[in-house]
Design an enzyme around this catalytic site. Sequence first.
Site, PDB file in Angstrom:
ATOM      1  N   ASP A 122      -7.800   2.723  -4.869  1.00 33.61           N
ATOM      2  CA  ASP A 122      -7.550   3.022  -3.441  1.00 33.61           C
ATOM      3  C   ASP A 122      -7.696   4.570  -3.400  1.00 33.61           C
ATOM      4  OD1 ASP A 122      -6.441   3.234  -1.231  1.00 33.61           O
ATOM      5  OD2 ASP A 122      -4.163   3.208  -1.799  1.00 33.61           O
TER       6      ASP A 122
ATOM      7  N   HIS B 189       2.024   5.469  -2.293  1.00 35.21           N
ATOM      8  CA  HIS B 189       1.890   6.265  -3.944  1.00 35.21           C
ATOM      9  C   HIS B 189       3.019   6.573  -3.746  1.00 35.21           C
ATOM     10  CE1 HIS B 189      -2.488   5.608  -2.159  1.00 35.21           C
ATOM     11  NE2 HIS B 189      -1.848   5.915  -1.617  1.00 35.21           N
TER      12      HIS B 189
ATOM     13  N   ARG C   9       3.255   8.460  -6.666  1.00 38.52           N
ATOM     14  CA  ARG C   9       3.163  10.183  -7.293  1.00 38.52           C
ATOM     15  C   ARG C   9       3.456  10.166  -8.576  1.00 38.52           C
ATOM     16  NH1 ARG C   9      -1.211  10.201  -4.068  1.00 38.52           N
ATOM     17  NH2 ARG C   9      -0.187  11.052  -1.712  1.00 38.52           N
TER      18      ARG C   9
ATOM     19  N   HIS D  73       0.834  -0.788  -0.177  1.00 34.46           N
ATOM     20  CA  HIS D  73       0.025   0.036   0.420  1.00 34.46           C
ATOM     21  C   HIS D  73       1.048   1.233   0.041  1.00 34.46           C
ATOM     22  CE1 HIS D  73      -3.997   2.063   1.700  1.00 34.46           C
ATOM     23  NE2 HIS D  73      -3.776   3.079   0.843  1.00 34.46           N
TER      24      HIS D  73
ATOM     25  N   HIS E 261     -10.644   0.321  -0.504  1.00 32.72           N
ATOM     26  CA  HIS E 261      -9.893   1.679   0.582  1.00 32.72           C
ATOM     27  C   HIS E 261     -11.608   1.441   1.115  1.00 32.72           C
ATOM     28  CE1 HIS E 261      -9.467   5.824   1.597  1.00 32.72           C
ATOM     29  NE2 HIS E 261     -11.071   5.666   1.757  1.00 32.72           N
TER      30      HIS E 261
ATOM     31  N   HIS F 233       2.806  14.405  -0.324  1.00 32.65           N
ATOM     32  CA  HIS F 233       2.517  15.671  -0.535  1.00 32.65           C
ATOM     33  C   HIS F 233       3.341  16.614   0.155  1.00 32.65           C
ATOM     34  CE1 HIS F 233      -1.414  13.662  -0.931  1.00 32.65           C
ATOM     35  NE2 HIS F 233      -1.450  13.283   0.382  1.00 32.65           N
TER      36      HIS F 233
ATOM     37  N   ASN G 178      -7.312   9.958   5.182  1.00 34.53           N
ATOM     38  CA  ASN G 178      -8.293   9.751   5.008  1.00 34.53           C
ATOM     39  C   ASN G 178      -8.402   8.049   5.283  1.00 34.53           C
ATOM     40  OD1 ASN G 178     -10.599   8.907   4.203  1.00 34.53           O
ATOM     41  ND2 ASN G 178     -10.761   9.146   2.140  1.00 34.53           N
TER      42      ASN G 178
ATOM     43  N   ASP H 237       0.596   3.081   3.554  1.00 36.63           N
ATOM     44  CA  ASP H 237      -0.136   4.213   3.399  1.00 36.63           C
ATOM     45  C   ASP H 237       0.512   5.024   3.125  1.00 36.63           C
ATOM     46  OD1 ASP H 237      -2.206   5.031   2.072  1.00 36.63           O
ATOM     47  OD2 ASP H 237      -3.507   5.738   3.389  1.00 36.63           O
TER      48      ASP H 237
END
Length: 473
Positions: free
Chosen positions: A176, A48, A50, A46, A202, A329, A298, A325
Amino acid sequence: MITLRDITVWDTGETIDLTIPEGTAMPDGDYDATGLTLAPGFADPHVHFRDPGQTYKESMVSGCEAAASGGYTDVLIMPNTVPAMDGETLADPEAPGAREVLDAGCDNVIDYLQHYESIHKVDLPVRYDLCVCASKGRVGHEATELDHWRRYMPGQDDESKDRYQLAHPVTAISDDGSAVTPQILDDVLAMTRESGLYLIEHCEHHDTGAVNEGPVSRKLGVPGIPEDTELKVVERDIAKARETGVHIHFQHVSTAISFDAIRKAKAEGLPITCETAPHYLALCDEALLEYGTLAKMNPPLRSEADRQATIAAIADGTVDLLATDHAPHTLDEKKLGFLEAPNGIIGLECAYGVCHKVLVDGGHISDKRLIELMSVEPMRLMGHEPTDVTALLDEQNGNGEPGAKRTLDLGALDTATAAGIGLAVLNTGEAWTVDPEQFHSKARNTPFGGWHVTGRPLATIIGTRLVFSRIAR
């Protein structure tokens, strides 16, 4: 050649010497590894990264470097890339992120990420699989078409694939960031069953709200998200697993009521697995008062009672594995306020320390169980076998004389066996302070900066290569 002398095997307690033939992460020679632990590499289903589309937040290079720094050897890339990883041919070159893919000679994001190392002429320090979208564009209106991405699965026309396609297959399905929408759920489950993959869900949906509904949301004056937004998806999908027999894996479970539902489903023998993340066992919504939007995610951080229920679910085996997760950012984005700031935190580089501090130092689980939750179980979910150090020792040394120290020489392994090796060297007792400025990730959005934790990954090994090390003589 690098030799780690007197390192302890994680599950048997045997003390061995480990020889690594390749690696630029530390100079050749012998190193005293007394007190260190050799474990199968961590795996995270899991993350990310980008890339493509938002590489100002994270790229495949920085994400993989962050993973290796955290002791991870294997990750599963989530499909909320830009464009979405749905297997569809990119028709509009002016769409966000599309130019990067098309200029590389690829017609979709799966193809681009499979060939990332070849395109960018890099050798990434972590192995990765890909997760395809459940819906086209990941917008929930229409299920993706299996015929558009079936060829990227393992076992599909493998003889015609190059080594990059073989190394980075599509192994799961998810939207997701959003739950699969009700209007396409049956189509997605039918596609999941036909493909033989599993659905990563999710398990949370809300149209309004930014933080957990309760005293903290009222104190902040921010709209709240009720805890049953998670339970509704969990109960819906448990019923579908009962009806279809499809394996559904729930992401980042965060509430006591959801754990209770999952516990009952497992007792019924349904094909359900679940994960939680370090932040849900280490933080509750009161952390928002201290860390602000760095703690906005979230599902949202829940109540202290839910945090305690999360720890209990880990301890009693309801939780199958821990996943980060990892959601990069920029800090400027995180400064936009609770209503506008994006959800998510990064986690790969401090996950082991945070989990060890809360779970092992807290007396809830053992060192061995934490390694199982971060390595063995996620590897099996992803369809891979974790490295069995003792089996390799037996193959090279037999059972040995009683009390005799054995050596695991990675350079003596045959090519096929070596390709599957993933190992982490851990100092389970090292106390250290989380410093995001030292992270390999491009991002710094974590509430754990300045935390004093214990347990640290010191080196990461893939195949016969030492790909990361902070071991000193």
